[in-house]
Design a protein around this motif. Structure first.
Motif, PDB file in Angstrom:
ATOM      1  N   THR A  15       0.838  -1.201   0.000  1.00  0.00           N
ATOM      2  CA  THR A  15       0.000   0.000   0.000  1.00  0.00           C
ATOM      3  C   THR A  15       0.873   1.251   0.000  1.00  0.00           C
ATOM      4  OG1 THR A  15      -1.737  -1.205   1.140  1.00  0.00           O
ATOM      5  CG2 THR A  15      -1.885   1.179   1.206  1.00  0.00           C
ATOM      6  N   ILE A  16       1.937   1.259   0.797  1.00  0.00           N
ATOM      7  CA  ILE A  16       2.812   2.434   0.813  1.00  0.00           C
ATOM      8  C   ILE A  16       3.469   2.619  -0.562  1.00  0.00           C
ATOM      9  CG2 ILE A  16       4.916   3.424   1.804  1.00  0.00           C
ATOM     10  CD1 ILE A  16       4.187   2.036   4.436  1.00  0.00           C
ATOM     11  N   HIS A  38       0.821   3.963  -2.999  1.00  0.00           N
ATOM     12  CA  HIS A  38       0.470   5.372  -2.752  1.00  0.00           C
ATOM     13  C   HIS A  38       1.606   6.306  -3.159  1.00  0.00           C
ATOM     14  CE1 HIS A  38      -3.159   4.080  -1.058  1.00  0.00           C
ATOM     15  NE2 HIS A  38      -3.039   4.441   0.206  1.00  0.00           N
ATOM     16  N   ALA A  39       2.871   5.931  -2.829  1.00  0.00           N
ATOM     17  CA  ALA A  39       4.001   6.798  -3.188  1.00  0.00           C
ATOM     18  C   ALA A  39       4.098   6.933  -4.701  1.00  0.00           C
ATOM     19  CB  ALA A  39       5.303   6.243  -2.608  1.00  0.00           C
ATOM     20  N   VAL A  85       9.053   9.735   3.520  1.00  0.00           N
ATOM     21  CA  VAL A  85       7.750  10.333   3.867  1.00  0.00           C
ATOM     22  C   VAL A  85       7.950  11.679   4.572  1.00  0.00           C
ATOM     23  CG1 VAL A  85       5.679  10.046   5.313  1.00  0.00           C
ATOM     24  CG2 VAL A  85       6.533   8.128   3.982  1.00  0.00           C
ATOM     25  N   THR A  93       6.867  14.547   2.056  1.00  0.00           N
ATOM     26  CA  THR A  93       5.431  14.655   2.254  1.00  0.00           C
ATOM     27  C   THR A  93       5.045  15.589   3.392  1.00  0.00           C
ATOM     28  OG1 THR A  93       5.245  12.392   1.474  1.00  0.00           O
ATOM     29  CG2 THR A  93       3.313  13.303   2.507  1.00  0.00           C
ATOM     30  N   ARG A 126      -5.044   9.967   0.994  1.00  0.00           N
ATOM     31  CA  ARG A 126      -4.022   9.013   0.540  1.00  0.00           C
ATOM     32  C   ARG A 126      -2.685   9.308   1.232  1.00  0.00           C
ATOM     33  NH1 ARG A 126      -5.214   9.270  -4.647  1.00  0.00           N
ATOM     34  NH2 ARG A 126      -6.664   7.533  -4.526  1.00  0.00           N
ATOM     35  N   GLU A 129      -3.029   8.285   4.912  1.00  0.00           N
ATOM     36  CA  GLU A 129      -3.016   6.827   5.068  1.00  0.00           C
ATOM     37  C   GLU A 129      -1.594   6.276   4.947  1.00  0.00           C
ATOM     38  OE1 GLU A 129      -5.949   3.433   3.914  1.00  0.00           O
ATOM     39  OE2 GLU A 129      -4.816   3.947   2.120  1.00  0.00           O
ATOM     40  N   THR A 130      -0.793   6.869   4.059  1.00  0.00           N
ATOM     41  CA  THR A 130       0.601   6.429   3.925  1.00  0.00           C
ATOM     42  C   THR A 130       1.321   6.592   5.258  1.00  0.00           C
ATOM     43  OG1 THR A 130       0.530   7.244   1.655  1.00  0.00           O
ATOM     44  CG2 THR A 130       2.693   6.731   2.541  1.00  0.00           C
ATOM     45  N   PRO A 159      -4.890  -0.994  -2.090  1.00  0.00           N
ATOM     46  CA  PRO A 159      -4.550   0.426  -2.000  1.00  0.00           C
ATOM     47  C   PRO A 159      -5.666   1.333  -2.518  1.00  0.00           C
ATOM     48  CG  PRO A 159      -2.665  -0.808  -2.814  1.00  0.00           C
ATOM     49  CD  PRO A 159      -3.793  -1.783  -2.682  1.00  0.00           C
TER      50      PRO A 159
END
Ligand code: NFE
Length: 595
Positions: A102-103, A106-107, A218, A222, A451, A454-455, A497
């Protein structure tokens, strides 16, 4: 009225055509979402050994194979009657397996698939209202997100820094997955009754090191605040209002810094002024951050009628505090990210899987049986080319996607729905704030913020799963009795995801697969009209939006419908998943499709 069709919508997975009718003011008055590939996995699975489903369904998609593998494994745990016995350490391994995917997904989406839209030349015109500062902001957006090198004012700007940085990050995460799953994609580790690989202490140390690198990425690209401070003030905030206040104050500081100091040399990310300048809705941009009113826009990707939309989450990641076993029906409390239905007006309801149906009235399938629950669902391609009609009219068929519904209501699925269902403070706070001001709680901004959030949350949980919850000396599987599959059924509810993912399996008296149905996140989000004529989530979110919405100052440019790009991509569509072939002619444009 002008017909504006984006076909294919690029930087997504698979072939999606977004077809819109646009009035003289640039407002979209109608839209059709057409998934133009047919893959037939549900038919391939018939007569197979059920255990092969967890391997074969991973071939549905190279982006989210892990989700299909685990949704299928959940359905097989149910089919063989062992879901309540799966050892806790196997559940933790499955969580780590999914969390890494999922990470990575998303990235990839944030920086490589969606972000480059911020480098669209249209923004230069929008930001020009800020003079030199605006131009500097646009150059930074190009420098950050451009997928190709640009020339600005005669000078070359290399491919974007965050775009470039996200690519090795994804590679590292794929390596981490391969460490505990043998390979990625197409792993053999999910298996009914448990997991096939027992990570050892050396693997845990290596996973921790991968984790630290992810955290670095992250934090740097981010958040722009220390990771722990972000978690404490948003995800762990005592109220949604406090979480929103923290982010607003943080953003105000960044906006002040960016717009006054003209300092664009920072390695920065999504908390930046340009994101909010570009996406300055009245709430976020003008009201909260004090951006110029000229940067206001009314609606990018929101829903006009809250009674025709809901947010659906099946529940992702097992709640490992419950010990061994899990409930395949995914009641609230059984998963770390809870299951739930949140209405378009943000009212909460309990999820009940029996309320799911699929309509194929407007899809390229035989619709003679009407709407069906997935346990009895069918995937029979229709054979009458005369029915192909991309107008979206009452008898039209225009997509290979089906139209899943919950109690007859189209549902948005994905990070936003999951964050709402689990009442995550920041995203819930943003949704409530939009709602209170009369705006749709869902829009491009809240989808992307969800999104991102969530990451961060999954990265936070990942460390706990790896270093606290997992016991390398624990039990990793229980045996299954193959004869238990005979005349049995299984349901696997999971979160990919991109959103709620369900696999339904029925086996015959020979123990082989008699029927298999997968309803995937992009089936929900990209769905066409249903038998009642109600458009799917993407279609609804386009209707009423302006094709050049940003800032209301772009005028109407039919040749660069930038908000169609933003809205379409904000769902992170995957058509390979949604339709699970290609058009037999090899030609995919709507009016050339033949079967
Ligand atoms: Ni092909 Fe997938 C995810 C699934 S699709 S990427 O995430 O299931 O909507």
């Amino acid at each position: 009225m002008v017909n504006v069709t984006v076909n294919p919508l690029t930087r997504i997975e698979g072939h999606l055509s977004v077809d819109t009718d646009v009035d003289a003011n640039g407002v979209i008055t109608d839209s059709r979402s057409s998934c133009l590939i047919f893959r037939g996995f549900e038919r391939i699975l018939q007569k197979q050994d059920p255990r092969d489903a967890a391997l074969l369904t991973q071939r549905i998609c190279g982006v989210c194979p892990i989700s299909h593998g685990l949704a299928s494994t959940n359905a097989l745990d149910d089919l063989y009657g062992v879901a309540d016995q799966v050892p806790k350490d196997a559940l933790v391994m499955r969580n780590i397996f999914q969390g890494l995917n999922t990470i990575a997904s998303h990235a990839t989406h944030i920086y490589v698939l969606w972000g480059p839209d911020l480098a669209n030349p249209a923004y230069r015109n929008v930001l020009a209202t800020l003079g030199d500062t605006g131009n500097a902001v646009w150059k930074e957006m190009v420098g950050r997100f451009a997928p190709i090198s640009y020339k600005i004012d005669g000078q070359s700007v290399p491919v974007g820094s965050s775009y470039i940085a996200a690519i090795p990050e994804k590679k590292r995460l794929q390596e981490a997955i391969a460490l505990i799953a043998g390979r990625m994609p197409g792993s053999v580790s999910p298996y009914p009754g448990g997991y096939t690989y027992k990570a050892n202490v050396g693997d845990i140390v290596k996973l921790s090191s991968y984790y630290l690198q992810v955290m670095d990425f992250v934090s740097k690209y981010t958040l722009q605040v220390p990771f722990d401070a972000w978690i404490a003030n948003t995800y762990k905030a005592s109220s949604p209002q406090k979480a929103v206040s923290f982010v607003v104050e943080h953003l105000k500081g960044l906006v002040d810094k960016s717009l006054t100091s003209n300092d664009f040399s920072r390695e920065a990310g999504w908390g930046d002024a340009e994101f909010y300048a570009a996406f300055g809705s009245e709430l976020v941009g003008e009201t909260l951050l004090g951006l110029p009113a000229s940067l206001k826009h009314d609606k990018i990707g929101g829903y006009s009628d809250p009674s025709k939309i809901a947010f659906l989450a099946y529940g992702g990641f097992y709640n490992t505090e419950n010990g061994d076993g899990y409930d395949p029906t995914s009641p609230e409390g059984d998963r770390f990210q809870t299951s739930g239905i949140v209405t378009g007006k943000l009212e909460y309801q309990k999820f009940d899987s029996s309320k799911i149906t699929e309509s194929v009235a407007h899809s390229f399938y035989d619709d003679s049986k009407g709407d069906l629950h997935p346990t009895v669902g069918e995937t029979i391609p229709f054979t009458d080319p005369a029915k192909i009609d991309y107008t979206g009219g009452s008898d039209s068929k225009y997509t290979w996607d089906k139209a899943p519904r919950y109690e007859g209501i189209p549902c948005e699925v994905g990070p936003l729905s999951r964050m709402l269902a689990m009442k995550e403070p920041l995203v819930t706070g943003l949704a409530l704030a939009f709602n209170e001001k009369g705006y749709s709680a869902a829009n491009v901004y809240t989808r992307m913020m969800a999104r991102i959030q969530e990451t961060v949350i999954i990265a936070n949980e990942l460390l706990k799963w790896v270093t606290v919850d997992y016991d390398p000396n624990g039990k990793i599987s229980v045996p299954i009795d193959l004869s238990a599959a005979k005349n049995s059924q299984g349901m696997g509810l999971w979160e990919a995801p991109r959103g709620a993912l369900g696999h339904w399996i029925s086996a015959g008296s020979d123990g082989k697969v008699a029927n298999y149905q997968a309803i995937v996140p992009s089936s929900w989000n990209m769905s066409p009209r249903d038998a009642a004529g109600v458009p799917g989530p993407l279609e609804q979110s386009l209707i009423g939006s302006k094709i050049n919405a940003v800032g209301n100052i772009l005028g109407v440019d039919y040749s660069n419908p930038v908000s169609i790009f933003h809205i379409g991509r904000s769902y992170d569509p995957c058509i390979s998943c949604a339709v699970h072939t290609i058009d037999l002619t090899g030609k995919n444009a709507p009016n050339t499709l033949r079967i």
